[in-house]
Design a protein around this motif. Structure first.
Motif, short mmCIF file in Angstrom:
data_model
loop_
_atom_site.label_atom_id
_atom_site.label_comp_id
_atom_site.label_asym_id
_atom_site.label_seq_id
_atom_site.Cartn_x
_atom_site.Cartn_y
_atom_site.Cartn_z
N ARG A 317 0.80 -1.23 0.00
CA ARG A 317 0.00 0.00 0.00
C ARG A 317 0.83 1.28 0.00
NH1 ARG A 317 -4.90 -1.14 4.36
NH2 ARG A 317 -6.01 -2.74 3.15
N HIS A 318 1.95 1.28 0.71
CA HIS A 318 2.60 2.55 1.00
C HIS A 318 4.03 2.67 0.50
CE1 HIS A 318 -0.87 3.00 3.56
NE2 HIS A 318 -0.48 2.05 4.38
N SER A 319 4.72 1.58 0.23
CA SER A 319 6.17 1.68 0.03
C SER A 319 6.55 2.17 -1.36
CB SER A 319 6.82 0.32 0.28
OG SER A 319 6.49 -0.60 -0.76
N GLY A 320 5.75 1.86 -2.39
CA GLY A 320 6.16 2.15 -3.75
C GLY A 320 7.37 1.34 -4.16
N ALA A 321 7.55 0.16 -3.57
CA ALA A 321 8.74 -0.65 -3.81
C ALA A 321 8.64 -1.41 -5.12
CB ALA A 321 8.95 -1.63 -2.65
N GLY A 322 9.82 -1.77 -5.66
CA GLY A 322 9.88 -2.63 -6.83
C GLY A 322 10.20 -4.05 -6.48
N THR A 323 10.89 -4.25 -5.35
CA THR A 323 11.23 -5.60 -4.89
C THR A 323 10.98 -5.69 -3.39
OG1 THR A 323 13.55 -5.02 -4.48
CG2 THR A 323 13.00 -5.91 -6.66
N CYS A 324 10.71 -6.90 -2.94
CA CYS A 324 10.50 -7.18 -1.52
C CYS A 324 11.06 -8.56 -1.22
CB CYS A 324 9.03 -7.09 -1.15
SG CYS A 324 8.68 -7.46 0.60
N ALA A 325 11.94 -8.64 -0.24
CA ALA A 325 12.57 -9.91 0.13
C ALA A 325 12.10 -10.31 1.52
CB ALA A 325 14.09 -9.78 0.10
N ILE A 326 11.59 -11.54 1.63
CA ILE A 326 11.14 -12.09 2.90
C ILE A 326 12.07 -13.24 3.27
CG2 ILE A 326 9.25 -13.24 4.11
CD1 ILE A 326 7.31 -11.85 2.21
N GLY A 327 12.61 -13.19 4.48
CA GLY A 327 13.54 -14.22 4.91
C GLY A 327 13.14 -14.85 6.22
N VAL A 343 11.46 -8.75 6.60
CA VAL A 343 10.77 -8.24 5.42
C VAL A 343 11.47 -6.95 5.03
CG1 VAL A 343 8.58 -7.49 4.43
CG2 VAL A 343 8.59 -9.25 6.19
N ALA A 344 12.14 -6.95 3.87
CA ALA A 344 12.90 -5.78 3.42
C ALA A 344 12.44 -5.39 2.03
CB ALA A 344 14.40 -6.09 3.42
N ASP A 345 12.24 -4.09 1.81
CA ASP A 345 11.84 -3.59 0.50
C ASP A 345 12.77 -2.46 0.07
OD1 ASP A 345 10.59 -0.81 1.05
OD2 ASP A 345 9.61 -2.09 2.54
N ASP A 346 12.65 -2.06 -1.19
CA ASP A 346 13.47 -0.97 -1.73
C ASP A 346 12.63 0.26 -2.03
OD1 ASP A 346 12.02 -1.88 -3.85
OD2 ASP A 346 13.70 -2.03 -5.24
N GLY A 347 11.59 0.47 -1.21
CA GLY A 347 10.67 1.58 -1.47
C GLY A 347 11.11 2.88 -0.82
N ARG A 348 10.13 3.67 -0.43
CA ARG A 348 10.40 5.01 0.08
C ARG A 348 10.82 5.02 1.54
NH1 ARG A 348 5.80 5.87 -3.30
NH2 ARG A 348 4.42 5.38 -1.58
N GLY A 381 20.31 1.41 2.25
CA GLY A 381 20.06 2.85 2.33
C GLY A 381 18.77 3.27 1.66
N ARG A 382 18.11 2.36 0.99
CA ARG A 382 16.84 2.67 0.33
C ARG A 382 15.83 1.61 0.74
NH1 ARG A 382 14.25 5.09 -3.91
NH2 ARG A 382 12.73 3.82 -5.04
N GLY A 383 14.70 2.05 1.25
CA GLY A 383 13.68 1.10 1.63
C GLY A 383 13.59 0.94 3.14
N PHE A 384 12.92 -0.13 3.55
CA PHE A 384 12.60 -0.36 4.96
C PHE A 384 12.81 -1.84 5.27
CE2 PHE A 384 9.70 -0.47 8.68
CZ PHE A 384 10.21 0.62 9.37
N ARG A 385 13.22 -2.11 6.50
CA ARG A 385 13.48 -3.48 6.93
C ARG A 385 12.81 -3.73 8.27
NH1 ARG A 385 17.60 -7.27 5.77
NH2 ARG A 385 17.98 -8.76 7.45
N LEU A 386 11.99 -4.75 8.31
CA LEU A 386 11.28 -5.14 9.52
C LEU A 386 11.75 -6.52 9.94
CD1 LEU A 386 8.95 -3.95 11.31
CD2 LEU A 386 7.42 -5.48 10.07
N THR A 387 12.17 -6.65 11.20
CA THR A 387 12.68 -7.92 11.71
C THR A 387 11.88 -8.34 12.92
OG1 THR A 387 14.91 -7.34 10.96
CG2 THR A 387 14.71 -9.16 12.53
N LEU A 388 11.32 -9.56 12.88
CA LEU A 388 10.56 -10.12 13.98
C LEU A 388 11.25 -11.40 14.43
CD1 LEU A 388 8.41 -9.10 11.58
CD2 LEU A 388 6.80 -9.46 13.43
#
Length: 396
Positions: A317-327, A343-348, A381-388
């Protein structure tokens, strides 16, 4: 206004004026190669009558070309009889006749129109028909160029033949891509519908297995109690007590089943994340299985599943990402073994430093199972990373 309101996906028809304008803009960019006929008219080397006819003919050619190409790159190609008020054969014939007449009347610069005829053939006709018609249109262009003659005729022909052939056949690939994309989208919708139907059947079977015996027993005991009530009220009371016991057990079974249906699983959310990211046009890297599933407590799995759902929803919905990696990785620490979901993306990136309701709720869920959550910018340096992270088995 969101990007979804502006951009048109492959094989999708434009649904609003902004999307129509954006699609026309991309198609009209390629009209820049018509600068040769426009310059020829602007030079004033023709009579007034020829200039007027050339202008009208060029306008008619462009309108017919845009009508055909826009229609066949906006959605899956349809039968030739249904393209507005012009059929495909008529439109292609109009384009070919206009290109021929204008070239013979006004000279060599107008041969470039045959390149656009080849593009229209590739966009509107099936490969079998386009395979011979594109070379035929190119041969017609060569013949007319030789017939017109003049200075630079041969060099102009040599310069126009490769684009006519290459771009024409390239459009056949675009046409096939549109058709394949639409078919894949329809197949995905069919699979989703079949999965929903299968889930309904499974729910119906489970409800039958859970309640069929209990309700039958309740019905029989109710009838028996009704017959005993006048003469043997004490025995009827025993039957009523049995009915109450069976009813309570049936209610407990239904609650257990509903809890199982409602509980999120990590495997199910991974599959849902893969589908959601693909539908949003985001390149996804999603693992196919969870490590050490036997040692993952149900509460921890549900907390990770909720976290994955929230993270993927934010990416879509919000990131505008082109790729998303789930590990998913299992780590051994001094405090014990942990399962870590990233969950890491290359969005805003994040909208601010203050966590929203979604992250706050995730932290509370994870805290209940001794888990942790970390949210920060991605390593690139680009995007967001969430770690649980949640413990696997007993902690030291």
């Amino acid at each position: 206004m969101s990007d979804d309101d502006t951009w048109v996906g492959i094989g999708r028809p434009p649904v609003n004026r902004r999307q129509v304008g954006m699609k026309l803009l991309w198609i009209c960019i390629w009209l820049a190669f018509m600068s040769a006929p426009v310059k020829d008219l602007a030079d004033g080397d023709h009579t007034g009558w020829d200039t007027v006819l050339g202008s009208l003919g060029l306008a008619a050619f462009v309108c017919a070309y845009l009508h055909l190409v826009f229609r066949y790159t906006a959605r899956s190609p349809i039968p030739a009889r249904a393209v507005g008020f012009l059929t495909v054969p008529v439109t292609l014939t109009v384009l070919t006749v206009l290109a021929t007449v204008l070239s013979l009347r006004l000279g060599l610069p107008w041969l470039v129109l045959f390149v656009y005829v080849c593009v229209s053939v590739g966009a509107a006709l099936r490969l079998r028909a386009a395979a011979w018609l594109i070379p035929a249109v190119t041969a017609l262009m060569v013949g007319l160029g030789l017939a017109i003659g003049g200075d630079g005729a041969r060099s102009l022909i040599v310069a126009l033949v490769p684009p006519a052939l290459l771009v024409g056949f390239a459009m056949t690939g675009v046409r096939q891509l549109v058709r394949t994309t639409v078919e894949l989208r329809e197949a995905r919708a069919t699979v989703a519908q079949l999965a929903a139907n299968e889930e309904r059947l499974r729910l119906a079977r489970d409800l039958h297995d859970l309640l069929g015996h209990s309700l039958s027993l309740i019905t029989l005991k109710s009838e028996l109690a009704g017959r005993m009530l006048p003469g043997h009220p004490d025995r009827a009371a025993l039957q009523v007590a049995d009915i109450e016991q069976v009813s309570r057990q049936a209610l407990a079974d239904v609650r257990d089943a509903v809890t199982g249906y409602r509980r999120l699983t990590l495997a199910g959310e991974l599959a849902g994340a893969r589908t959601a990211l693909a539908a949003a046009g985001i390149t996804a890297e999603v693992p196919t299985a969870t490590p050490a599933p036997d040692t993952l407590p149900a509460g921890s799995e549900e907390a990770l599943a909720w976290g994955l759902r929230e993270a993927v929803t934010n990416v879509v919905r919000h990131s505008g990402a082109g790729t998303c990696a789930i590990g998913l990785t299992s780590r051994q620490t001094l405090a014990g073994r942990f399962l870590e979901l990233t969950v890491a993306d290359d969005g805003r990136g994040g909208a601010g430093i203050t966590p929203g309701n979604g992250l706050t709720g995730l932290r509370e869920r994870l805290a209940a199972v001794d888990g942790t959550l970390t949210a920060r910018p991605a390593d690139t340096g680009r995007g967001f990373r969430l770690t649980l992270s949640v413990p696997l088995g007993e902690r030291l």
